[in-house]
Enzyme design. Structure first.
Site, PDB file in Angstrom:
ATOM      1  N   LYS A  22     -47.502  27.065  45.827  1.00  0.00           N
ATOM      2  CA  LYS A  22     -48.425  28.221  45.839  1.00  0.00           C
ATOM      3  C   LYS A  22     -49.880  27.766  45.676  1.00  0.00           C
ATOM      4  CE  LYS A  22     -49.072  30.368  41.692  1.00  0.00           C
ATOM      5  NZ  LYS A  22     -50.432  30.584  41.191  1.00  0.00           N
ATOM      6  N   ASN A  23     -50.117  26.855  44.716  1.00  0.00           N
ATOM      7  CA  ASN A  23     -51.504  26.500  44.409  1.00  0.00           C
ATOM      8  C   ASN A  23     -52.128  25.560  45.439  1.00  0.00           C
ATOM      9  OD1 ASN A  23     -51.450  28.192  42.271  1.00  0.00           O
ATOM     10  ND2 ASN A  23     -51.251  26.607  40.700  1.00  0.00           N
ATOM     11  N   CYS A 117     -58.536  36.494  31.896  1.00  0.00           N
ATOM     12  CA  CYS A 117     -57.143  36.863  32.136  1.00  0.00           C
ATOM     13  C   CYS A 117     -56.327  36.437  30.930  1.00  0.00           C
ATOM     14  CB  CYS A 117     -56.617  36.255  33.430  1.00  0.00           C
ATOM     15  SG  CYS A 117     -56.246  34.523  33.281  1.00  0.00           S
ATOM     16  N   ARG A 122     -61.847  31.883  31.619  1.00  0.00           N
ATOM     17  CA  ARG A 122     -61.852  31.385  32.996  1.00  0.00           C
ATOM     18  C   ARG A 122     -63.078  31.794  33.815  1.00  0.00           C
ATOM     19  NH1 ARG A 122     -55.968  31.999  35.520  1.00  0.00           N
ATOM     20  NH2 ARG A 122     -56.676  30.259  36.769  1.00  0.00           N
ATOM     21  N   ASP A 305     -49.674  23.917  33.378  1.00  0.00           N
ATOM     22  CA  ASP A 305     -48.721  24.863  33.977  1.00  0.00           C
ATOM     23  C   ASP A 305     -47.264  24.547  33.634  1.00  0.00           C
ATOM     24  OD1 ASP A 305     -50.858  26.186  35.040  1.00  0.00           O
ATOM     25  OD2 ASP A 305     -50.632  25.389  37.071  1.00  0.00           O
TER      26      ASP A 305
HETATM   27  C1  EPZ Z   1     -55.965  26.268  38.799  1.00  0.00           C
HETATM   28  O1  EPZ Z   1     -56.726  27.291  38.187  1.00  0.00           O
HETATM   29  C2  EPZ Z   1     -54.575  26.812  39.012  1.00  0.00           C
HETATM   30  N1  EPZ Z   1     -54.647  27.973  39.900  1.00  0.00           N
HETATM   31  C3  EPZ Z   1     -53.953  27.179  37.684  1.00  0.00           C
HETATM   32  O2  EPZ Z   1     -52.633  27.615  37.930  1.00  0.00           O
HETATM   33  C4  EPZ Z   1     -53.920  25.936  36.789  1.00  0.00           C
HETATM   34  O3  EPZ Z   1     -53.443  26.282  35.517  1.00  0.00           O
HETATM   35  C5  EPZ Z   1     -55.341  25.356  36.656  1.00  0.00           C
HETATM   36  O4  EPZ Z   1     -55.887  25.098  37.964  1.00  0.00           O
HETATM   37  C6  EPZ Z   1     -55.385  24.056  35.877  1.00  0.00           C
HETATM   38  O5  EPZ Z   1     -54.530  23.117  36.469  1.00  0.00           O
HETATM   39  C7  EPZ Z   1     -54.663  27.790  41.210  1.00  0.00           C
HETATM   40  O6  EPZ Z   1     -54.645  26.673  41.710  1.00  0.00           O
HETATM   41  C8  EPZ Z   1     -54.686  28.996  42.063  1.00  0.00           C
HETATM   42  P1  EPZ Z   1     -59.750  25.256  36.630  1.00  0.00           P
HETATM   43  P2  EPZ Z   1     -58.302  27.215  38.147  1.00  0.00           P
HETATM   44  O7  EPZ Z   1     -60.944  25.755  37.352  1.00  0.00           O
HETATM   45  O8  EPZ Z   1     -58.806  26.603  39.391  1.00  0.00           O
HETATM   46  C9  EPZ Z   1     -62.805  26.057  33.033  1.00  0.00           C
HETATM   47  C10 EPZ Z   1     -50.670  28.919  37.521  1.00  0.00           C
HETATM   48  O9  EPZ Z   1     -49.928  29.273  36.573  1.00  0.00           O
HETATM   49  N2  EPZ Z   1     -63.779  26.440  34.071  1.00  0.00           N
HETATM   50  O10 EPZ Z   1     -59.337  23.847  36.856  1.00  0.00           O
HETATM   51  O11 EPZ Z   1     -58.815  28.547  37.766  1.00  0.00           O
HETATM   52  C11 EPZ Z   1     -61.635  27.029  32.940  1.00  0.00           C
HETATM   53  O12 EPZ Z   1     -61.970  28.156  32.165  1.00  0.00           O
HETATM   54  C12 EPZ Z   1     -52.131  28.728  37.264  1.00  0.00           C
HETATM   55  O13 EPZ Z   1     -50.278  28.750  38.681  1.00  0.00           O
HETATM   56  C13 EPZ Z   1     -65.077  26.752  33.696  1.00  0.00           C
HETATM   57  O14 EPZ Z   1     -65.447  26.721  32.510  1.00  0.00           O
HETATM   58  O15 EPZ Z   1     -58.499  26.228  36.918  1.00  0.00           O
HETATM   59  C14 EPZ Z   1     -60.548  26.170  32.361  1.00  0.00           C
HETATM   60  O16 EPZ Z   1     -60.690  26.122  30.970  1.00  0.00           O
HETATM   61  C15 EPZ Z   1     -52.777  29.502  36.217  1.00  0.00           C
HETATM   62  N3  EPZ Z   1     -65.966  27.127  34.679  1.00  0.00           N
HETATM   63  C16 EPZ Z   1     -60.833  24.795  32.961  1.00  0.00           C
HETATM   64  O17 EPZ Z   1     -62.188  24.835  33.408  1.00  0.00           O
HETATM   65  C17 EPZ Z   1     -65.622  27.165  35.996  1.00  0.00           C
HETATM   66  O18 EPZ Z   1     -66.471  27.503  36.829  1.00  0.00           O
HETATM   67  C18 EPZ Z   1     -59.943  24.417  34.156  1.00  0.00           C
HETATM   68  O19 EPZ Z   1     -59.955  25.498  35.089  1.00  0.00           O
HETATM   69  C19 EPZ Z   1     -64.300  26.831  36.357  1.00  0.00           C
HETATM   70  C20 EPZ Z   1     -63.395  26.464  35.377  1.00  0.00           C
END
Ligand code: EPZ
Length: 417
Positions: A22-23, A117, A122, A305
């Site tokens: 999915k991701n 969420c 996030r 995850d």
């Molecule tokens: C992706 O989310 C995945 N989603 C998530 O999958 C997964 O948990 C996550 O990566 C980490 O591996 C998809 O791929 C669709 P990040 P994403 O940006 O891209 C902070 C599942 O269950 N951050 O790497 O949203 C953020 O808050 C899920 O399938 C900022 O501060 O994750 C987090 O603490 C849920 N500012 C950290 O970075 C930003 O602009 C990592 O988030 C972006 C992120």
């Protein structure tokens, strides 16, 4: 509302096929906005988040047709909005992945701010500062982010911390920027490598995906492509954990061992027998489970995850283990539900201490997010009696035919209204 009924305890045995990731499929679908030619994607999982993304693409002028596990995408050329509305974004945060491609291709994008969420705040600030570095003007108004750019310009941008979605948005946008873009401190997840492979098939110039620094040579246009999505390391990992948890023997055909290395190392450490082939993973376990701690980290660290599912496994370990969640600040919502089933877990902020082994007993439990739902299903497999997992719409966002795969492995599980 539907729920899952699991009758435990069970010992899982058998072989199941991997599903598409999915991701990986979500950003790849968003990348279809970068061209006006037909695209064929295979191994696209039939899960709710993918249906939501296809709905969003239709809204943005790209039609789709599903043929088995393939999806054909056809840009219609009709005038369509450059906007991801609140109604869609609120059901799926990954809708923000259309921001980069829309901006790069159409010079404008308006996307509802996703907000927090269940698992954390996030923010998307890093996506936005990255797009600004490529020359975009960004405004936040009325709950929407609006970005504009005549022509994006290649630039050097360093992410202050790795972000999966941020890396994907910037990677897609930079493919149509003028000149060279260098992205530093990128996320290195396998899903990013798969997106890059797809973009290269569309004609993009990308080097370094999967590494800290990605270099992108901008192109005037990208074209149609065919691509097969990688298998889903998180779904596969969930079934492998279930195999060890139930002292069973589970093989996932089509799984990619390298993507699951951090989990496989842990399963080996706790005493499971792990066999890997080029395209399958088999786990077997009998007897005691050794307690081993995990710290979640960006790839190649232990994936957030799989944290909830691994915690269920540790409730059955002989001794104390610790789970430290460093990626999201609120990802322990499954803990109170596991405790209601008999687990002995103590939380201190983003750190949990699990005392095992606990005799779990079936009851009604509430799923709060996708992976929390999966960990409760796993708990139901080793609990005595009937476990009802409510709110399984979370599960349907990211697990393809979970109950049928578990049934294939011998579990007594059914979906009830
Ligand atoms: C992706 O989310 C995945 N989603 C998530 O999958 C997964 O948990 C996550 O990566 C980490 O591996 C998809 O791929 C669709 P990040 P994403 O940006 O891209 C902070 C599942 O269950 N951050 O790497 O949203 C953020 O808050 C899920 O399938 C900022 O501060 O994750 C987090 O603490 C849920 N500012 C950290 O970075 C930003 O602009 C990592 O988030 C972006 C992120």
């Amino acid at each position: 509302m539907q729920k899952l009924l699991i009758r435990g305890p069970t010992r899982l045995r058998g072989t199941i096929p991997a599903s598409g990731a999915k991701n990986a499929a979500l950003p790849i679908l968003a990348a279809c906005l970068l061209c006006d030619e037909e695209i064929e994607l295979r191994n696209v999982p039939a899960v709710r988040d993918i249906r939501t993304m296809l709905q969003l693409l239709e809204h943005l002028g790209v039609e789709n047709e599903r043929l088995g596990d393939a999806v054909i995408l056809r840009p219609t050329g009709r005038v369509s909005p450059d906007e991801a509305p609140y109604e869609l974004v609120k059901t799926m945060r990954a809708s923000v992945l259309v921001l980069g491609p829309l901006l790069a291709r159409r010079g404008h994008a308006r996307v509802s701010l996703p907000g927090g969420c269940a698992i954390g705040v996030r923010p998307i600030d890093l996506h936005l500062t990255g797009l600004e570095a490529l020359g975009a003007a960004v405004e936040l108004e009325h709950g929407y982010v609006e970005t504009r750019a005549g022509q994006l310009e290649g630039a050097r941008f360093r992410f202050p911390q790795p972000t999966v979605g941020g890396t994907e948005n910037l990677l897609m946008a930079a493919c149509l920027a003028r000149g060279t873009t260098v992205l530093e401190n990128c996320a290195r997840e396998p899903e990013i490598v798969d997106l890059a492979r797809f973009l290269v098939a569309m004609g993009a110039g990308i080097e370094g995906a999967g590494e800290d620094t990605i270099t992108i040579e901008g192109r005037d246009r990208l074209g149609g492509a065919r691509h097969s999505v990688i298998s889903d390391r998180i779904q596969d990992g969930t079934y492998l954990i279930a195999g060890v948890l139930t002292r069973g023997d589970v093989t996932v055909e089509g799984a990619r061992p390298a993507d699951l290395a951090p989990l496989l190392e842990k399963l080996d450490e706790i005493g499971a027998r792990v066999d890997v082939g080029e395209e399958h993973i088999r786990v077997r376990h009998e007897g005691a489970i050794k307690p081993r701690g995990v710290v979640t980290e960006p790839f190649p660290g232990f994936p957030t995850d799989l944290q909830a599912q691994y915690m269920t496994l540790m409730t059955q370990a002989d001794g104390v283990s610790t789970v430290s969640e460093t990626v999201f600040e609120n990802r322990f919502q499954h803990v109170p539900e596991l405790v209601r089933m008999g687990a002995d877990i103590h939380i201190d902020g983003t750190y949990a201490r699990v005392h095992g082994p606990s005799a779990l007993s079936g009851t009604s439990v509430m799923a709060t997010d996708l992976r929390a739902s999966a960990c409760l299903v796993l708990a139901g497999l080793v609990a005595e009696g009937e476990t009802f997992v409510h709110r399984i719409y979370h599960l349907d966002r990211g697990y393809e035919q979970m109950e049928s795969k578990l049934q294939q492995l011998g579990a007594r599980v059914e979906r009830v209204d």
